[in-house]
Design a protein around this motif. Structure first.
Motif, PDB file in Angstrom:
ATOM      1  N   GLY A   1       0.797  -1.216   0.000  1.00  0.00           N
ATOM      2  CA  GLY A   1       0.000   0.000   0.000  1.00  0.00           C
ATOM      3  C   GLY A   1       0.830   1.265   0.000  1.00  0.00           C
ATOM      4  N   GLY A   2       2.054   1.197  -0.499  1.00  0.00           N
ATOM      5  CA  GLY A   2       2.889   2.383  -0.591  1.00  0.00           C
ATOM      6  C   GLY A   2       3.626   2.741   0.681  1.00  0.00           C
ATOM      7  N   ASN A   3       3.484   1.920   1.720  1.00  0.00           N
ATOM      8  CA  ASN A   3       4.191   2.191   2.963  1.00  0.00           C
ATOM      9  C   ASN A   3       5.633   1.721   2.867  1.00  0.00           C
ATOM     10  OD1 ASN A   3       1.890   3.199   4.297  1.00  0.00           O
ATOM     11  ND2 ASN A   3       1.197   1.115   4.690  1.00  0.00           N
ATOM     12  N   THR A   4       6.455   2.199   3.769  1.00  0.00           N
ATOM     13  CA  THR A   4       7.842   1.767   3.845  1.00  0.00           C
ATOM     14  C   THR A   4       7.900   0.497   4.680  1.00  0.00           C
ATOM     15  OG1 THR A   4       8.641   4.032   3.689  1.00  0.00           O
ATOM     16  CG2 THR A   4      10.160   2.404   4.597  1.00  0.00           C
ATOM     17  N   ALA A   5       8.436  -0.574   4.116  1.00  0.00           N
ATOM     18  CA  ALA A   5       8.591  -1.819   4.862  1.00  0.00           C
ATOM     19  C   ALA A   5       9.776  -1.679   5.809  1.00  0.00           C
ATOM     20  CB  ALA A   5       8.804  -2.979   3.906  1.00  0.00           C
ATOM     21  N   LYS A   6       9.621  -2.223   7.019  1.00  0.00           N
ATOM     22  CA  LYS A   6      10.673  -2.157   8.024  1.00  0.00           C
ATOM     23  C   LYS A   6      10.866  -3.547   8.608  1.00  0.00           C
ATOM     24  CE  LYS A   6       9.276   2.509   9.196  1.00  0.00           C
ATOM     25  NZ  LYS A   6       8.759   3.402  10.207  1.00  0.00           N
ATOM     26  N   PHE A   7      12.119  -3.953   8.721  1.00  0.00           N
ATOM     27  CA  PHE A   7      12.456  -5.264   9.242  1.00  0.00           C
ATOM     28  C   PHE A   7      13.484  -5.090  10.355  1.00  0.00           C
ATOM     29  CE2 PHE A   7      11.453  -5.438   4.759  1.00  0.00           C
ATOM     30  CZ  PHE A   7      10.399  -6.340   4.751  1.00  0.00           C
ATOM     31  N   THR A   8      13.181  -5.642  11.528  1.00  0.00           N
ATOM     32  CA  THR A   8      14.054  -5.513  12.682  1.00  0.00           C
ATOM     33  C   THR A   8      14.234  -6.885  13.314  1.00  0.00           C
ATOM     34  OG1 THR A   8      13.169  -3.306  13.094  1.00  0.00           O
ATOM     35  CG2 THR A   8      14.365  -4.332  14.891  1.00  0.00           C
ATOM     36  N   ALA A   9      15.453  -7.189  13.718  1.00  0.00           N
ATOM     37  CA  ALA A   9      15.715  -8.462  14.386  1.00  0.00           C
ATOM     38  C   ALA A   9      16.748  -8.269  15.480  1.00  0.00           C
ATOM     39  CB  ALA A   9      16.207  -9.493  13.380  1.00  0.00           C
ATOM     40  N   THR A  10      16.520  -8.947  16.601  1.00  0.00           N
ATOM     41  CA  THR A  10      17.493  -9.022  17.677  1.00  0.00           C
ATOM     42  C   THR A  10      17.757 -10.495  17.938  1.00  0.00           C
ATOM     43  OG1 THR A  10      16.667  -6.965  18.636  1.00  0.00           O
ATOM     44  CG2 THR A  10      18.031  -8.355  20.048  1.00  0.00           C
ATOM     45  N   ILE A  11      19.026 -10.865  17.865  1.00  0.00           N
ATOM     46  CA  ILE A  11      19.434 -12.253  18.034  1.00  0.00           C
ATOM     47  C   ILE A  11      20.314 -12.346  19.276  1.00  0.00           C
ATOM     48  CG2 ILE A  11      20.770 -14.150  17.042  1.00  0.00           C
ATOM     49  CD1 ILE A  11      20.033 -13.056  14.265  1.00  0.00           C
ATOM     50  N   LEU A  12      20.015 -13.327  20.118  1.00  0.00           N
ATOM     51  CA  LEU A  12      20.828 -13.577  21.294  1.00  0.00           C
ATOM     52  C   LEU A  12      21.603 -14.875  21.094  1.00  0.00           C
ATOM     53  CD1 LEU A  12      18.244 -12.774  24.100  1.00  0.00           C
ATOM     54  CD2 LEU A  12      20.002 -11.287  23.201  1.00  0.00           C
ATOM     55  N   THR A  13      22.911 -14.783  21.228  1.00  0.00           N
ATOM     56  CA  THR A  13      23.760 -15.969  21.278  1.00  0.00           C
ATOM     57  C   THR A  13      24.247 -16.093  22.715  1.00  0.00           C
ATOM     58  OG1 THR A  13      25.824 -14.823  20.742  1.00  0.00           O
ATOM     59  CG2 THR A  13      24.491 -15.601  18.878  1.00  0.00           C
ATOM     60  N   LYS A  14      25.090 -17.045  22.976  1.00  0.00           N
ATOM     61  CA  LYS A  14      25.584 -17.227  24.345  1.00  0.00           C
ATOM     62  C   LYS A  14      26.297 -15.981  24.851  1.00  0.00           C
ATOM     63  CE  LYS A  14      29.331 -19.370  25.926  1.00  0.00           C
ATOM     64  NZ  LYS A  14      30.473 -20.100  25.722  1.00  0.00           N
ATOM     65  N   ASP A  15      27.028 -15.322  23.969  1.00  0.00           N
ATOM     66  CA  ASP A  15      27.864 -14.203  24.404  1.00  0.00           C
ATOM     67  C   ASP A  15      27.418 -12.828  23.923  1.00  0.00           C
ATOM     68  OD1 ASP A  15      29.763 -15.892  25.725  1.00  0.00           O
ATOM     69  OD2 ASP A  15      30.532 -16.452  23.750  1.00  0.00           O
ATOM     70  N   PHE A  16      26.605 -12.765  22.861  1.00  0.00           N
ATOM     71  CA  PHE A  16      26.321 -11.479  22.224  1.00  0.00           C
ATOM     72  C   PHE A  16      24.839 -11.215  22.017  1.00  0.00           C
ATOM     73  CE2 PHE A  16      30.554 -12.696  20.639  1.00  0.00           C
ATOM     74  CZ  PHE A  16      31.282 -11.623  21.121  1.00  0.00           C
ATOM     75  N   VAL A  17      24.525  -9.924  21.925  1.00  0.00           N
ATOM     76  CA  VAL A  17      23.219  -9.443  21.481  1.00  0.00           C
ATOM     77  C   VAL A  17      23.471  -8.761  20.147  1.00  0.00           C
ATOM     78  CG1 VAL A  17      21.230  -7.990  22.001  1.00  0.00           C
ATOM     79  CG2 VAL A  17      22.531  -9.037  23.870  1.00  0.00           C
ATOM     80  N   ILE A  18      22.793  -9.213  19.116  1.00  0.00           N
ATOM     81  CA  ILE A  18      23.004  -8.728  17.760  1.00  0.00           C
ATOM     82  C   ILE A  18      21.691  -8.115  17.284  1.00  0.00           C
ATOM     83  CG2 ILE A  18      23.609  -9.425  15.409  1.00  0.00           C
ATOM     84  CD1 ILE A  18      24.895 -11.977  16.970  1.00  0.00           C
ATOM     85  N   HIS A  19      21.741  -6.843  16.916  1.00  0.00           N
ATOM     86  CA  HIS A  19      20.520  -6.139  16.522  1.00  0.00           C
ATOM     87  C   HIS A  19      20.701  -5.535  15.129  1.00  0.00           C
ATOM     88  CE1 HIS A  19      16.870  -3.762  16.851  1.00  0.00           C
ATOM     89  NE2 HIS A  19      17.565  -2.770  16.328  1.00  0.00           N
TER      90      HIS A  19
END
Length: 170
Positions: free
Chosen positions: A61-79
């Motif tokens: 519908g003409g909107n801006t698509a946005k994709f966000t992800a946060t991944i947790l591993t044993k040692d890190f937070v990846i965003h």
């Protein structure tokens, strides 16, 4: 970066959110999804993924698509976060602007528990909803499980794991 690493990240993203696009080229706005997946996979590498939280704002519908992800591993937070080209533009710019940020899990600042679904039998795990805040990243909100593949107790397990991380920083 291996194909296996990319497929692992894609699988976890799709399991975390049924709205995560399966076909990156179904819509022009979804082309940025593959770029985000590749960037995330490059950072995750061979590490085991403990939990993924993702959001999708559809670009129809003409909107801006946005994709966000946060991944947790044993040692890190990846965003990571990417947006499609503004409405009316046919092709997103290449390379597409957007960052994937990484902080150690020890950077947890706070954890807020919002809701617990407790079941009075040992067969079903608790479902929890919470927000985790890490220095330098936007808050990670985890809602109650909405999809059958999330009803395995993963929200409860990652909450417990983050509680341990928070306790180590105190």
């Amino acid at each position: 970066m291996s194909t296996k690493a990319i497929e692992k990240v894609q699988k976890h993203l799709r399991n975390s959110n049924n709205d995560w696009p399966l076909d990156h080229f179904m819509l022009t706005s979804h082309q940025v999804v593959s770029w985000l997946e590749h960037r995330l996979a490059r950072v995750v590498g061979d590490d085991d993924i403990e939990f993924v939280s993702s959001t999708v704002v559809d670009g129809r519908g003409g909107n801006t698509a946005k994709f966000t992800a946060t991944i947790l591993t044993k040692d890190f937070v990846i965003h990571g976060h990417l947006e499609s080209a503004p409405a009316g533009e046919r092709q997103p710019p290449y390379p597409h602007p957007g960052d994937v940020s990484v902080v150690p899990r020890s950077q947890i600042e706070s954890l807020a528990l919002h809701h617990v679904e407790y079941f009075e039998d040992d067969e079903r795990p608790d479902y929890v909803s919470f927000t985790a805040v890490f220095a330098g990243l936007p808050p990670m909100y985890v809602g109650l499980p909405r999809y059958s593949n999330q009803m395995d107790g993963s929200t409860s397990r990652i909450f417990d794991s983050l509680m341990l991380d928070l306790g180590k920083t105190a």
